[in-house]
Design an enzyme around this catalytic site. Sequence first.
Site, PDB file in Angstrom:
ATOM      1  N   SER A  37       0.836  -1.201   0.000  1.00 24.88           N
ATOM      2  CA  SER A  37       0.000   0.000   0.000  1.00 24.88           C
ATOM      3  C   SER A  37       0.867   1.244   0.000  1.00 24.88           C
ATOM      4  O   SER A  37       1.975   1.244   0.552  1.00 24.88           O
ATOM      5  CB  SER A  37      -0.851  -0.029   1.273  1.00 24.88           C
ATOM      6  OG  SER A  37      -1.392   1.233   1.534  1.00 24.88           O
ATOM      7  N   TYR A  96      -1.691  -1.223  10.833  1.00 25.81           N
ATOM      8  CA  TYR A  96      -2.001  -1.769   9.509  1.00 25.81           C
ATOM      9  C   TYR A  96      -0.846  -1.468   8.543  1.00 25.81           C
ATOM     10  O   TYR A  96      -0.320  -2.372   7.879  1.00 25.81           O
ATOM     11  CB  TYR A  96      -3.312  -1.164   8.969  1.00 25.81           C
ATOM     12  CG  TYR A  96      -3.410  -1.227   7.471  1.00 25.81           C
ATOM     13  CD1 TYR A  96      -3.642  -2.441   6.831  1.00 25.81           C
ATOM     14  CD2 TYR A  96      -3.237  -0.079   6.689  1.00 25.81           C
ATOM     15  CE1 TYR A  96      -3.696  -2.507   5.440  1.00 25.81           C
ATOM     16  CE2 TYR A  96      -3.286  -0.134   5.310  1.00 25.81           C
ATOM     17  CZ  TYR A  96      -3.524  -1.349   4.695  1.00 25.81           C
ATOM     18  OH  TYR A  96      -3.558  -1.404   3.323  1.00 25.81           O
ATOM     19  N   LYS A 120       2.117  -3.972   6.623  1.00 25.24           N
ATOM     20  CA  LYS A 120       2.486  -4.020   5.197  1.00 25.24           C
ATOM     21  C   LYS A 120       4.001  -3.823   5.036  1.00 25.24           C
ATOM     22  O   LYS A 120       4.654  -4.536   4.275  1.00 25.24           O
ATOM     23  CB  LYS A 120       1.748  -2.933   4.409  1.00 25.24           C
ATOM     24  CG  LYS A 120       0.257  -3.171   4.249  1.00 25.24           C
ATOM     25  CD  LYS A 120      -0.038  -4.332   3.322  1.00 25.24           C
ATOM     26  CE  LYS A 120      -1.514  -4.589   3.124  1.00 25.24           C
ATOM     27  NZ  LYS A 120      -1.815  -5.869   2.479  1.00 25.24           N
TER      28      LYS A 120
END
Length: 337
Positions: free
Chosen positions: A124, A148, A152
């Site tokens: 992302s 989050y 990643k």
Amino acid sequence: MSILVTGGAGYIGSHTCVELLDAGFEVIVVDNFSNSKSVVLNRIESITGKPLKLYAIDLLHREALEGVFEVNAIEAVIHLAGLKAVGESVDNPLWYYKNNITGTLNLLEIMNKYKVNKMVFSSSATVYGASSSVPNSEDSPLKANNPYGRSKLMIEEILGDLYRSNPDWYISILRYFNPVGAHESGRIGEDPHGIPNNLMPHISRVAVGRSDRLSIFGSDYDTPDGTGVRDYIHVVDLAKGHLKALEKINRVSGINYYNLGTGRGHSVLEVIKMFESVTGRNIPYSLTNRRPGDIDKCYADPTKAKVELDWVARKTLSDMCRDAWRWQKNNPNGYEG
Ligand code: UFG
């Protein structure tokens, strides 16, 4: 030989499966349906006219996952499965790390065991963090500011270490900007649980009458109209990017990082105006406070994907709004309907 798609029933996964099947690949989906519905698979099959294989499995269930590799000849894995809500990750970081990191480690260990050494990983733009300047190129500084995003980034680092330990891996890491829109059939699209966190699904729900009005989070950003600017990319363009990445890892070993974005930023107000003009619906909104953790602007430098993958995003903001609305209008209650 088949392509295994983890999280294949999700928003990006379902669109990627359609592109894979259309291109003639055999597809195996592993999904735990924590944020998706099994009816999606029927719709993928009816759009493409082709079957796919489904395993309702959680990546944390290692034995079950290993069973998939035991009975199928898997050529490569497109790894999309993971939890993805920023706020939820702040409230429950251990759950996020366990799901995203442990799930990925299980998958990689099993891939190692069965000598499957090709992976496309869904990362992302969040890995560029708040401080880097736009447009973000792949070598912009990396820093995530929530669990989050850190999950990643950690997986990117794990994949880097794996490649350095064994250069016979073929890895492509795709950094998505803001995926929106839906397949033009209007049969698959984004269907978040509860109140949507993201802009486009919230606008669509206001348009269809499931929400009264949109809150615009912040109108005093350092942007032309004061609202946040993002690089919205049509989910079908994004899905096609996975096929290009797959083609590349079929040819060359190594680990490569690619931005998948359009290279253009649009403000929240621009998105609302475009949605209104394309759909003829009125979107009432209120200007409210900034959302904690948001940045003023974020958009990609997508040159590397163009040069190395021969991929560019082709669809416009108008296409994105039209397709998001077609999906929402045809499925006012999402897959539940
Ligand atoms: N926004 C609103 N109102 C809403 C929802 C969003 O004004 O109801 C604004 C946000 O403040 C931001 C813009 O719309 O300016 C886009 O917000 P999204 O929530 O749609 O997307 P983000 O850019 O915040 O987040 C996305 C992904 C994350 C990822 C992040 C960074 O959803 O998973 O990009 O790459 F981490």
